[in-house]
Design an enzyme around this catalytic site. Structure first.
Site, PDB file in Angstrom:
ATOM      1  N   PHE A 113       0.952  -1.249   0.103  1.00 22.61           N
ATOM      2  CA  PHE A 113       0.110  -0.135  -0.006  1.00 22.61           C
ATOM      3  C   PHE A 113       0.819   0.901  -0.028  1.00 22.61           C
ATOM      4  CE2 PHE A 113      -3.168   3.050   1.897  1.00 22.61           C
ATOM      5  CZ  PHE A 113      -4.113   3.080   0.926  1.00 22.61           C
ATOM      6  N   ASP A 184       1.886  -5.808   7.594  1.00 26.34           N
ATOM      7  CA  ASP A 184       0.746  -5.021   7.330  1.00 26.34           C
ATOM      8  C   ASP A 184      -0.501  -5.989   7.288  1.00 26.34           C
ATOM      9  OD1 ASP A 184      -1.435  -3.466   6.850  1.00 26.34           O
ATOM     10  OD2 ASP A 184      -0.354  -1.674   5.960  1.00 26.34           O
ATOM     11  N   TYR A 209     -11.040  -0.486  10.357  1.00 22.88           N
ATOM     12  CA  TYR A 209     -12.339  -0.128   9.721  1.00 22.88           C
ATOM     13  C   TYR A 209     -12.706  -0.743   8.555  1.00 22.88           C
ATOM     14  CZ  TYR A 209      -8.670   2.505   7.336  1.00 22.88           C
ATOM     15  OH  TYR A 209      -7.460   2.767   6.460  1.00 22.88           O
ATOM     16  N   LYS A 210     -11.987  -1.876   8.071  1.00 24.61           N
ATOM     17  CA  LYS A 210     -12.249  -2.764   7.072  1.00 24.61           C
ATOM     18  C   LYS A 210     -12.928  -3.902   7.466  1.00 24.61           C
ATOM     19  CE  LYS A 210      -7.988  -1.234   4.688  1.00 24.61           C
ATOM     20  NZ  LYS A 210      -8.539  -0.389   3.556  1.00 24.61           N
ATOM     21  N   ARG A 356     -12.928  -3.737  -7.854  1.00 23.96           N
ATOM     22  CA  ARG A 356     -12.706  -4.597  -6.845  1.00 23.96           C
ATOM     23  C   ARG A 356     -13.663  -4.969  -6.091  1.00 23.96           C
ATOM     24  NH1 ARG A 356      -8.587  -2.364  -1.925  1.00 23.96           N
ATOM     25  NH2 ARG A 356     -10.205  -1.099  -1.778  1.00 23.96           N
TER      26      ARG A 356
END
Length: 397
Positions: A113, A184, A209-210, A356
């Site tokens: 990321f 990560d 939050y995912k 996605r």
């Protein structure tokens, strides 16, 4: 046995919406509104500052850390919640570098990321020109783990395609070469089975939050292996990482174990929402979540390839090599995704051409998959994406 119908009932899912973007932002747990209201009105409102003691606010970062730790194979007392993911990346990498002071290289890959790479770049700029961020292709990582590398910094599951690194194998290779690992888990926690202790990972970070459904801006977490937690120096030596925060010493003394990786004042309102999300996770077994995720993603791939010939699979075909998302490439992927969203199927887009889709068995089932594919096939087959309003780029894609 995880009752997925029961977990689905715990989420607010807007009528007519098929939500395939939990890999970017999880939906609202129904109980979160009441819990946040209770915290605001009964705790903050009535207790005021005494809530830090009476309501247990100060203990929340460690309590939530242990609840997340169950999902990522972490030892008790090795995870703490707070701050943002970028801060935790910086903190972990800086502390890791100090464990091998004779080395100067951070190794990562170009599937990482970007924010992780930005944080590493910023850190190394502060440390001086003798340090290097070495970025290679994902498939070349293993060959590049050499004795001049200090830290291996990788995101386990690629945010664009869902391609998955072999954490255990790469960590073993890193340790054989004296390299410290920082993983990560932003697209791993709550998506796949993770075994930090079994893999002997050194550091790990992630967001809530995912897949963990803590809400927009929910705090991040950091893991430090217990064998290291009393040795590492927290590069961000915030007051809540101090051994005695309320002694107000002018000199910093790190707290014991994972406590030293606390930095700033915890966001208690957001943590209250996260605690409700974790109540739902307490109903779930990660092995069963993973098995169901594979069923759903395999079904989606099979049906999309049968009905949408213009789309090309960007994710690994072998489910063991991907996370809980599926990505397809399509030249007009942005417009097609906007058309999907307009029809009530929410996924997202990653440049230059990736559509996605995230699959969270806690609230997604086979019926949702079938309906989503039918709508996608209609949009692709009839070129319904080819409208001016679907080609206007929004700030968030």
């Amino acid at each position: 046995m995880t009752d997925f119908a029961a977990t689905k009932s715990k989420f607010h899912l807007p009528e007519g919406i098929i939500y395939l973007d939990g890999n970017s932002l999880g939906p609202l747990p129904k109980a979160a509104s009441a819990r946040v209201t209770e915290m605001v009105e009964d705790e903050w409102g009535e207790m005021l500052i005494t809530g830090w003691n009476k309501a247990g606010w100060m203990a929340l970062p460690l309590a939530l850390g242990d609840r997340i730790g169950r999902l990522i194979g972490a030892e008790p007392g090795s995870v703490v919640v707070g701050d943002t993911l970028s801060i935790k990346v910086y903190q972990a990498v800086a502390s890791a570098l100090e464990l091998v002071p004779q080395r100067r290289v951070i190794l990562s890959d170009n599937g990482n990321f970007p924010s992780d790479l930005y944080m590493a770049e910023g850190l190394l700029c502060s440390l001086g020109p003798e340090h290097e961020l070495r970025v290679v292709d994902p498939e070349d990582v293993a060959a590049q783990i050499t004795e001049d590398v200090a830290v291996l910094m990788l995101t386990e599951v690629d945010y664009r395609t869902g391609r998955r690194h072999d954490m255990k194998a790469l960590t073993e290779l890193a340790h054989a070469n004296g390299v410290i690992t920082v993983w990560d888990l932003a697209h791993s926690a709550g998506a796949i089975e993770v075994d930090l202790a079994g893999c002997k990972a050194d550091f790990a970070v992630g967001c809530t939050y995912k897949y963990l459904n803590g809400g927009p801006g929910a705090p991040a977490f950091i893991y430090v292996a217990p064998r290291l937690s009393d040795k590492v120096r927290p590069a961000l030596s915030g007051w809540l990482g101090h051994a005695s925060p309320f002694a107000f010493d002018l000199d910093y003394r790190p707290g014991a174990g994972i406590e030293r990786m606390r930095v700033g004042t915890p966001p208690i309102i957001q943590m209250s929402a996260l605690s409700v999300a974790m109540d739902i996770w307490d109903m779930a077994d990660m092995a069963q979540v993973r098995a169901k995720s594979i069923e759903l993603t395999e079904l989606f791939i099979t049906q999309v390839e049968a009905t949408c010939p213009g789309l090309t699979l960007a994710s690994p075909r072998d489910p063991a090599l991907r996370g809980s998302q599926v990505s397809f490439r399509f030249d007009e992927g942005y417009a097609a995704m906007q058309a999907l969203i307009a029809r009530g199927v929410i996924g997202d887009f990653r440049a230059p051409d990736v559509m996605r889709f995230g699959f969270t068995p806690l609230y997604i089932d086979e019926t949702d998959v079938g309906r989503a594919v039918d709508i996608l096939a209609d949009i692709i087959g009839n070129r319904l994406w080819d409208r001016p309003e679907y080609k206007i780029r929004q700030r968030v894609t």
